[in-house]
Design a protein around this motif. Structure first.
Motif, PDB file in Angstrom:
ATOM      1  N   VAL A  50      -2.720   0.548  18.480  1.00 10.89           N
ATOM      2  CA  VAL A  50      -2.902   0.993  17.095  1.00 10.89           C
ATOM      3  C   VAL A  50      -3.195  -0.198  16.193  1.00 10.89           C
ATOM      4  N   ALA A  51      -2.559  -1.327  16.454  1.00 10.71           N
ATOM      5  CA  ALA A  51      -2.827  -2.535  15.663  1.00 10.71           C
ATOM      6  C   ALA A  51      -4.303  -2.920  15.753  1.00 10.71           C
ATOM      7  N   GLU A  52      -4.899  -2.718  16.920  1.00 14.87           N
ATOM      8  CA  GLU A  52      -6.328  -3.017  17.059  1.00 14.87           C
ATOM      9  C   GLU A  52      -7.180  -2.002  16.314  1.00 14.87           C
ATOM     10  N   TYR A  53      -6.784  -0.727  16.341  1.00 19.00           N
ATOM     11  CA  TYR A  53      -7.525   0.280  15.575  1.00 19.00           C
ATOM     12  C   TYR A  53      -7.444  -0.020  14.082  1.00 19.00           C
ATOM     13  N   LEU A  54      -6.301  -0.531  13.642  1.00 19.13           N
ATOM     14  CA  LEU A  54      -6.160  -0.945  12.248  1.00 19.13           C
ATOM     15  C   LEU A  54      -7.114  -2.087  11.931  1.00 19.13           C
ATOM     16  N   ASP A  55      -7.256  -2.997  12.870  1.00 15.62           N
ATOM     17  CA  ASP A  55      -8.140  -4.142  12.669  1.00 15.62           C
ATOM     18  C   ASP A  55      -9.589  -3.699  12.509  1.00 15.62           C
ATOM     19  N   TYR A  56      -9.936  -2.565  13.118  1.00 14.37           N
ATOM     20  CA  TYR A  56     -11.278  -1.993  12.973  1.00 14.37           C
ATOM     21  C   TYR A  56     -11.372  -1.041  11.772  1.00 14.37           C
ATOM     22  N   ASN A  57     -10.277  -0.919  11.035  1.00 11.59           N
ATOM     23  CA  ASN A  57     -10.224  -0.049   9.856  1.00 11.59           C
ATOM     24  C   ASN A  57     -10.453   1.417  10.220  1.00 11.59           C
ATOM     25  N   LYS A  58      -9.937   1.821  11.374  1.00  9.06           N
ATOM     26  CA  LYS A  58     -10.118   3.201  11.833  1.00  9.06           C
ATOM     27  C   LYS A  58      -8.825   4.021  11.802  1.00  9.06           C
ATOM     28  N   ALA A  59      -7.676   3.387  11.909  1.00 11.28           N
ATOM     29  CA  ALA A  59      -6.408   4.126  11.919  1.00 11.28           C
ATOM     30  C   ALA A  59      -6.126   4.697  10.535  1.00 11.28           C
ATOM     31  N   VAL A  60      -5.649   5.935  10.497  1.00 11.77           N
ATOM     32  CA  VAL A  60      -5.390   6.633   9.238  1.00 11.77           C
ATOM     33  C   VAL A  60      -3.910   6.539   8.885  1.00 11.77           C
ATOM     34  N   ASP A  61      -3.633   6.218   7.625  1.00 12.84           N
ATOM     35  CA  ASP A  61      -2.259   6.258   7.130  1.00 12.84           C
ATOM     36  C   ASP A  61      -1.871   7.720   6.939  1.00 12.84           C
ATOM     37  N   MET A  62      -0.896   8.177   7.724  1.00 12.14           N
ATOM     38  CA  MET A  62      -0.513   9.583   7.693  1.00 12.14           C
ATOM     39  C   MET A  62       0.594   9.894   6.685  1.00 12.14           C
ATOM     40  N   THR A  63       1.038   8.898   5.942  1.00 11.79           N
ATOM     41  CA  THR A  63       2.117   9.122   4.987  1.00 11.79           C
ATOM     42  C   THR A  63       1.815  10.249   3.993  1.00 11.79           C
ATOM     43  N   PRO A  64       0.606  10.300   3.409  1.00  9.54           N
ATOM     44  CA  PRO A  64       0.339  11.395   2.454  1.00  9.54           C
ATOM     45  C   PRO A  64       0.410  12.779   3.092  1.00  9.54           C
ATOM     46  N   TYR A  65       0.098  12.884   4.359  1.00 10.04           N
ATOM     47  CA  TYR A  65       0.147  14.173   5.056  1.00 10.04           C
ATOM     48  C   TYR A  65       1.594  14.536   5.387  1.00 10.04           C
ATOM     49  N   ILE A  66       2.353  13.554   5.821  1.00 16.20           N
ATOM     50  CA  ILE A  66       3.774  13.781   6.132  1.00 16.20           C
ATOM     51  C   ILE A  66       4.520  14.251   4.883  1.00 16.20           C
ATOM     52  N   ASP A  67       4.192  13.664   3.740  1.00 14.57           N
ATOM     53  CA  ASP A  67       4.930  13.926   2.506  1.00 14.57           C
ATOM     54  C   ASP A  67       4.351  15.065   1.671  1.00 14.57           C
ATOM     55  N   ASN A  68       3.252  15.671   2.104  1.00 21.33           N
ATOM     56  CA  ASN A  68       2.618  16.720   1.313  1.00 21.33           C
ATOM     57  C   ASN A  68       3.556  17.914   1.130  1.00 21.33           C
ATOM     58  N   ALA A  69       3.661  18.395  -0.099  1.00 24.38           N
ATOM     59  CA  ALA A  69       4.603  19.472  -0.407  1.00 24.38           C
ATOM     60  C   ALA A  69       4.217  20.800   0.218  1.00 24.38           C
ATOM     61  N   THR A  70       2.937  20.983   0.535  1.00 22.00           N
ATOM     62  CA  THR A  70       2.475  22.259   1.080  1.00 22.00           C
ATOM     63  C   THR A  70       2.491  22.293   2.599  1.00 22.00           C
ATOM     64  N   TYR A  71       1.938  21.256   3.235  1.00 22.72           N
ATOM     65  CA  TYR A  71       1.794  21.292   4.690  1.00 22.72           C
ATOM     66  C   TYR A  71       2.427  20.086   5.389  1.00 22.72           C
ATOM     67  N   GLY A  72       3.206  19.314   4.662  1.00 25.12           N
ATOM     68  CA  GLY A  72       3.859  18.164   5.283  1.00 25.12           C
ATOM     69  C   GLY A  72       5.147  18.531   5.980  1.00 25.12           C
ATOM     70  N   TRP A  73       5.881  17.532   6.430  1.00 25.67           N
ATOM     71  CA  TRP A  73       7.205  17.761   6.998  1.00 25.67           C
ATOM     72  C   TRP A  73       8.194  18.073   5.885  1.00 25.67           C
ATOM     73  N   THR A  74       9.064  19.010   6.127  1.00 26.96           N
ATOM     74  CA  THR A  74      10.144  19.281   5.188  1.00 26.96           C
ATOM     75  C   THR A  74      11.212  18.200   5.325  1.00 26.96           C
ATOM     76  N   ALA A  75      12.171  18.230   4.403  1.00 26.94           N
ATOM     77  CA  ALA A  75      13.299  17.301   4.501  1.00 26.94           C
ATOM     78  C   ALA A  75      14.058  17.519   5.805  1.00 26.94           C
ATOM     79  N   GLU A  76      14.124  18.780   6.252  1.00 26.02           N
ATOM     80  CA  GLU A  76      14.801  19.085   7.518  1.00 26.02           C
ATOM     81  C   GLU A  76      14.051  18.479   8.702  1.00 26.02           C
ATOM     82  N   ASP A  77      12.723  18.535   8.665  1.00 23.34           N
ATOM     83  CA  ASP A  77      11.928  17.923   9.728  1.00 23.34           C
ATOM     84  C   ASP A  77      12.195  16.423   9.807  1.00 23.34           C
ATOM     85  N   LYS A  78      12.147  15.771   8.649  1.00 23.63           N
ATOM     86  CA  LYS A  78      12.317  14.315   8.623  1.00 23.63           C
ATOM     87  C   LYS A  78      13.698  13.910   9.116  1.00 23.63           C
ATOM     88  N   ALA A  79      14.689  14.740   8.813  1.00 27.90           N
ATOM     89  CA  ALA A  79      16.044  14.440   9.283  1.00 27.90           C
ATOM     90  C   ALA A  79      16.206  14.732  10.771  1.00 27.90           C
TER      91      ALA A  79
END
Length: 516
Positions: A132-161
């Motif tokens: 993954v570090a190499e994919y980051l170096d190619y600027n191809k890896a996606v930061d999934m934080t916005p998807y994880i934290d999305n209020a509609t389709y992200g993980w709930t607080a229960e999921d994260k716990a």
């Protein structure tokens, strides 16, 4: 939660687990990575059969047709296809191409990178953090934080716990802030041991302080420290074995000039790099880090503390207490374990089937690897995760997240673990009735793989809070290779003086810096 394992493969049951919650927001492996050809299966985008009331309550997130590619080396194509079929009943506009690539994980990384210039690479790829570090170096890896934290389709607080913190943390330990990998096929290390020889072994005639003078027990073995191992247990076992008549030795020694005759010890460790990295973590010594200001990796293992540990392990190797893959002919030590040339074999929980053999059947126990005396337990977090790759198409990224979220929901992550032997990534998995039944060794015959697998499953549930990860950056893969080289060289060097140690460590650091 009770889940019928047989019903998990049916789409309707898999769907129910998600809809009930609404629109919720990694030596050897058991995975076959040596297939000779690429296999691809494309999921249907039509949801056939009856539609349940629960399915009707779910509103698809993706409203236009979109196709995503999932690349792995997994042999578990049937299990993945079952989950994909169930996913399509929820998200009929998403087609998931399940592609099994030939070769191993490094081959998968190479093929992925080679496809970047021609846009021939997956949306989701199974990967180790160094990849993954190499994919980051190619600027191809996606930061999934916005998807994880999305209020509609992200993980709930229960999921994260529910998802193990160490697995979540691993995805954030890169040189750039964000979440660039997500857990899937996780494992750690265990100490497999010959129960038939060790449980009940009375060493009091050699050392009356071992286990307070009582015969060895599973509890004693599970609480071993490196200090207890090298200062007491190993010397006592070697002395006890030496006094036994030929034909009754508990450590088998081959004859002739072959490698199997050359290598034997009390304990073997399959991964030289894991050993070095784990020792640094267990004892609180430095290995690597990331500069918080520059984001550049730091190589820190060239220190007196680590050099002191190498002297301890060098002496243990000389005394016949300890070998590793690198110091034992580059053969996996589980080979020596199944031949009963070592009594303890430390290896991956994902490769449990390699710790038992029909040729020399025995009851195999599973225990925590030795720890640093007086410190909190630490075990390495390993096994591949998944990385989402950018095709400059938001719908493809979102579709990839939705599929991953479904693949690793409470029901499906448990199903995946029961089918593959990988660790559940959720606490709820370990607590489920199905997993507890799966981990009950008493229902299986003596000296069987099923019994060992159950012991292994029970073990991993006891060490989830002890897992650690190392930071990942450009050069961290080279640091791991250097760690293995240092470990092997220090074990096998006949005269490991301070000057020789300095040279070994400095060369290792210089080699890593060339790749950074």
């Amino acid at each position: 939660m009770k889940i019928n394992r047989l019903l998990l493969v049916l789409p309707a049951v898999l769907v129910l687990g998600v809809t009930a919650c609404g629109n919720r927001g990694e030596t050897t492996s058991s995975i076959d990575t040596t297939t000779s050809e690429t296999e691809q299966t494309t999921s249907s985008t039509e949801s056939g059969g009856q539609t349940s009331s629960s399915e009707q309550e779910y509103t698809p997130i993706i409203t236009e047709p979109v196709t995503i590619d999932f690349w792995s080396t997994f042999s578990y194509t049937t299990q993945l296809d079952n989950i994909i079929s169930a996913f399509n009943e929820l998200e009929p506009n998403i087609t998931v191409n399940n592609v099994k690539q030939s070769g191993g994980y490094d081959d998968l990384k190479t093929k992925t990178i080679q496809g970047f210039p021609t846009n021939n690479y997956p949306d989701i790829v199974v990967a180790y953090p160094d990849h993954v570090a190499e994919y980051l170096d190619y600027n191809k890896a996606v930061d999934m934080t916005p998807y994880i934290d999305n209020a509609t389709y992200g993980w709930t607080a229960e999921d994260k716990a529910d998802v193990l913190p160490s697995f979540q943390t691993e995805g954030t330990q890169y040189s750039i802030p964000g979440t660039y990998s997500l857990p899937l096929a996780k494992s750690t290390e265990a100490m497999f041991y010959n129960e038939d020889v060790l449980i009940g072994l009375d060493l009091s005639s050699v050392d009356s302080t071992i286990n307070n003078g009582s015969p060895l027990t599973a509890s004693y073995i599970n609480s071993l420290t490196w200090e207890e191992l090298f200062n007491k247990l190993c010397p006592a076992i070697v002395a006890y074995d030496a006094a036994l008549p030929e034909g009754e030795k508990i450590i088998k020694v081959g004859t002739g000039d072959g490698e199997t005759a050359t290598y034997h010890a009390v304990m073997g460790y399959d991964s030289d790099d894991n050993l070095f990295i784990t020792l640094a973590e267990q004892y609180g010594y430095d290995y690597t880090a990331i500069d918080p200001v520059t984001g550049v990796g730091q190589i820190l293992f060239n220190n007196d503390d680590m050099k002191g540990l190498m002297k301890v392990f060098n002496q243990a190797y000389k005394d016949g207490y300890f070998i590793t893959k690198g110091s034992a002919g580059n053969n996996y030590v589980n080979t020596y374990f199944t031949e009963q040339k070592v009594l303890f074999s430390i290896g991956s929980t994902g490769g449990v089937k390699y710790q038992i053999s029909d040729d020399n059947p025995m009851n195999v126990g599973v225990a925590r690897i030795p720890q640093a005396e007086g410190r909190d337990p630490k075990l390495i977090n390993q096994g591949p995760s998944v990385c989402m790759l950018n095709h400059n198409d938001e719908n493809r990224i979102l579709a990839s997240w939705l599929f991953y979220k479904f693949l690793t929901n409470e029901e499906n992550s448990l199903y995946w673990s029961l089918e593959t032997g990988y660790m559940p990534i959720r606490y709820s998995g370990y607590e489920s009735d199905d997993y507890l039944d799966y981990a009950d060794a008493s229902q299986y015959p003596e000296k069987s793989l099923e019994r060992l697998t159950a012991n292994n499953a029970a073990y991993v549930g006891t060490v989830t809070d002890y897992l650690f990860t190392s930071p990942v950056f450009k050069g961290s893969s080279s640091a791991r290779q250097a760690a293995a080289s240092v470990m092997t060289t220090c074990l096998t060097t006949a005269n490991l003086t301070d000057d020789v140690l300095d040279d070994i460590f400095q060369k290792a650091v210089d080699d890593v810096l060339l790749d950074m």
